[in-house]
Design a protein around this motif. Structure first.
Motif, PDB file in Angstrom:
ATOM      1  N   LEU A  88      39.091  49.677  37.180  1.00  0.00           N
ATOM      2  CA  LEU A  88      40.397  49.500  37.280  1.00  0.00           C
ATOM      3  C   LEU A  88      40.447  48.203  38.132  1.00  0.00           C
ATOM      4  O   LEU A  88      41.706  47.550  37.661  1.00  0.00           O
TER       5      LEU A  88
ATOM      6  N   ARG B 250      40.150  44.955  35.996  1.00  0.00           N
ATOM      7  CA  ARG B 250      41.207  44.874  34.845  1.00  0.00           C
ATOM      8  C   ARG B 250      42.525  44.575  35.328  1.00  0.00           C
ATOM      9  O   ARG B 250      43.053  43.680  34.845  1.00  0.00           O
ATOM     10  N   PHE B 251      42.806  45.114  36.627  1.00  0.00           N
ATOM     11  CA  PHE B 251      44.256  45.298  36.722  1.00  0.00           C
ATOM     12  C   PHE B 251      44.759  44.937  38.133  1.00  0.00           C
ATOM     13  O   PHE B 251      45.968  44.393  38.459  1.00  0.00           O
ATOM     14  N   GLU B 252      43.924  44.782  39.233  1.00  0.00           N
ATOM     15  CA  GLU B 252      44.076  44.620  40.698  1.00  0.00           C
ATOM     16  C   GLU B 252      44.222  42.963  40.823  1.00  0.00           C
ATOM     17  O   GLU B 252      43.172  42.051  40.714  1.00  0.00           O
ATOM     18  N   GLN B 253      45.478  42.541  40.981  1.00  0.00           N
ATOM     19  CA  GLN B 253      45.753  41.040  40.999  1.00  0.00           C
ATOM     20  C   GLN B 253      46.340  40.488  42.442  1.00  0.00           C
ATOM     21  O   GLN B 253      47.072  41.374  42.814  1.00  0.00           O
TER      22      GLN B 253
ATOM     23  N   GLY C  42      41.946  40.993  38.864  1.00  0.00           N
ATOM     24  CA  GLY C  42      41.982  41.666  37.550  1.00  0.00           C
ATOM     25  C   GLY C  42      42.421  40.765  36.372  1.00  0.00           C
ATOM     26  O   GLY C  42      43.188  40.042  36.525  1.00  0.00           O
ATOM     27  N   ASN C  43      41.674  41.041  35.222  1.00  0.00           N
ATOM     28  CA  ASN C  43      42.022  40.544  33.924  1.00  0.00           C
ATOM     29  C   ASN C  43      42.248  41.700  32.932  1.00  0.00           C
ATOM     30  O   ASN C  43      40.964  42.228  32.486  1.00  0.00           O
ATOM     31  N   PRO C  44      43.164  41.921  32.444  1.00  0.00           N
ATOM     32  CA  PRO C  44      43.310  43.086  31.319  1.00  0.00           C
ATOM     33  C   PRO C  44      42.599  42.844  29.771  1.00  0.00           C
ATOM     34  O   PRO C  44      42.078  43.787  29.512  1.00  0.00           O
TER      35      PRO C  44
END
Length: 333
Positions: A40, A43-46, A71-73
Motif C-alpha cells: 500500500l 502504491r498510495f503513500e505520497q 507511492g505510484n498507483p
C-alpha cells in the motif's frame, strides 16, 4: 497462481534437487519464480516537498526545486527467477561447511530511485530514458519538479556467494560451545531502465545500497541453566555515491567529491539467558541483551543536501540508535 486487484495475475513456482554424493557431501540446486505485489505504501503513500539537485544539463548548477515522492498507483507486480547452486560438506561430526551461489533476475523490480539519480540517468541517456518523464522542466529548460516515485524498473539483477561455517557441541568447562560464521560476497547488484545503460550499484552504500561484503559470526556457550551469546556483525566499506568522481579539484562537466569512501563498521551484540522451572514447575526464562555493545557510530556519509539538511546514513545497513538494552522474562504455560 495469484490474482492481485490493481496489479494483475501471475504464477509462482519452485523446483529443486538434492544429491547425497557421499555420507558427508551433498549437492543441492533450486530454481524458482517468485512474485511480489506492491505494498500500500508503494502504491498510495505520497509526499510533496523540496529537494536540491545538481543539473548536468545546466553546467551542474545546484537547483532548489519541488519534489514529489512515494507511492505510484500504476506500479505493477515484480517477478523474479532465482537460481541457487551449492553444497554442504561435513568433514567432522560437529563441523559443516555450506557454500551457495545465487542469481536473482527480477523483471519489473519495484524500486524508488533518488531525485539526483533520476536527473543524472535522464541526462546521460540524451532524453531517451523512461525516467525523463519524472524530470519536469519549464520552457527555459529549468527543473521545476522531480518525481521520485516507486516504479517498475526494467530489470534488476543480483548475484553473489554465501558461505556458512558451523561448529557446534564442543565440550568446554562442563558446558558446550558453538560457533557460527556467515559471510556474503555480492558480485552484482545492477538495474536497467528503458533507454539507459545497465547501472551497477555494488558497493554503493549510500541511501539504501548494499556493500560488497557482509559477515556475521557468533559464539554461544551454555552451561546448565544459563547461556551467553556473543555476536559480531561486519559491514564492508564502499562509496557514498557511485555517480560522483573523487577529486580535490574541480573537473568541468563532472560532479566531484573530496572523499567518496565510506568506512567499514563492526557491531557487537551480547545476550545473557537464564532458564528456570522444571520438575513440575512452570518453565521460565529471563534474558538481557545489549545491542551495539561498543556504541559504534555509523560511518560518515553525506547524501543529497535537501531543504531540511543532510538525510544521514543508510538506515537499512547501519545502527543509527547506538547502544541499547533489552531485558525480559518468558513464561511457558
Amino acid at each position: 497462481w495469484a490474482d492481485y486487484s490493481g496489479s494483475g495475475s501471475v504464477q509462482a513456482w519452485k523446483t529443486g534437487v538434492s544429491y547425497q554424493a557421499t555420507p558427508r557431501f551433498r549437492i543441492r540446486a533450486t530454481r524458482s519464480q517468485d512474485v511480489r505485489a506492491p505494498t500500500l505504501r508503494e502504491r498510495f503513500e505520497q509526499q510533496r516537498g523540496g529537494v536540491n539537485v545538481l543539473d548536468p544539463q545546466n553546467n551542474n548548477q545546484t537547483i532548489s526545486t519541488a519534489s514529489f515522492t512515494g507511492g505510484n498507483p500504476n506500479v505493477g507486480l515484480e517477478t523474479a527467477k532465482t537460481n541457487v547452486l551449492g553444497f554442504v560438506y561435513e568433514p567432522l561430526d560437529r563441523f559443516s561447511v555450506t557454500i551457495d551461489g545465487y542469481e536473482i533476475d527480477l523483471d519489473g523490480a519495484i524500486g524508488q530511485l533518488t531525485s539526483q539519480g533520476i536527473v543524472d540517468t535522464c541526462f546521460a541517456s540524451g532524453g531517451a530514458s523512461s525516467l525523463c518523464q519524472f524530470v519536469i522542466r519549464d520552457s527555459g529548460g529549468q527543473i521545476t519538479r522531480v518525481e521520485a516515485l516507486f516504479i517498475n524498473l526494467s530489470n534488476q539483477r543480483v548475484r553473489g556467494v554465501d558461505l556458512e561455517l558451523n561448529y557446534s557441541g564442543v565440550d568446554v568447562g562442563g558446558g558446550t560451545l558453538s560457533w557460527r560464521f556467515i559471510g556474503s560476497r555480492l558480485s552484482e547488484n545492477s538495474i536497467l531502465t528503458p533507454g539507459s545503460a545497465r547501472d551497477e550499484r555494488v558497493g554503493d552504500v549510500g541511501v539504501a545500497g548494499l556493500p560488497e561484503t557482509k559477515v556475521t559470526t557468533s559464539l554461544r556457550y551454555a552451561h546448565g541453566p544459563w547461556s551467553l551469546f556473543l555476536q559480531e556483525r561486519y559491514i564492508g566499506g564502499g562509496v557514498n555515491d557511485r555517480r560522483l568522481v573523487e577529486s580535490n579539484v574541480r573537473i568541468p562537466g563532472r560532479t566531484t567529491i573530496d572523499d567518496n569512501t565510506v568506512d567499514s563498521v563492526m557491531y557487537t551484540d551480547l545476550t545473557f539467558n537464564f532458564s528456570g522451572g522444571g520438575n513440575g514447575a512452570m518453565p521460565w526464562e529471563t534474558f538481557l541483551t545489549v545491542n551495539n555493545l561498543t556504541n559504534e557510530a555509523p560511518p560518515d556519509m553525506w547524501g543529497v543536501l535537501g531543504r531540511v539538511g543532510v538525510p544521514g546514513p543508510n538506515t537499512f545497513l547501519y545502527d543509527t540508535i547506538g547502544r541499547r538494552f533489552v531485558a525480559g522474562v518468558r513464561l511457558n504455560f
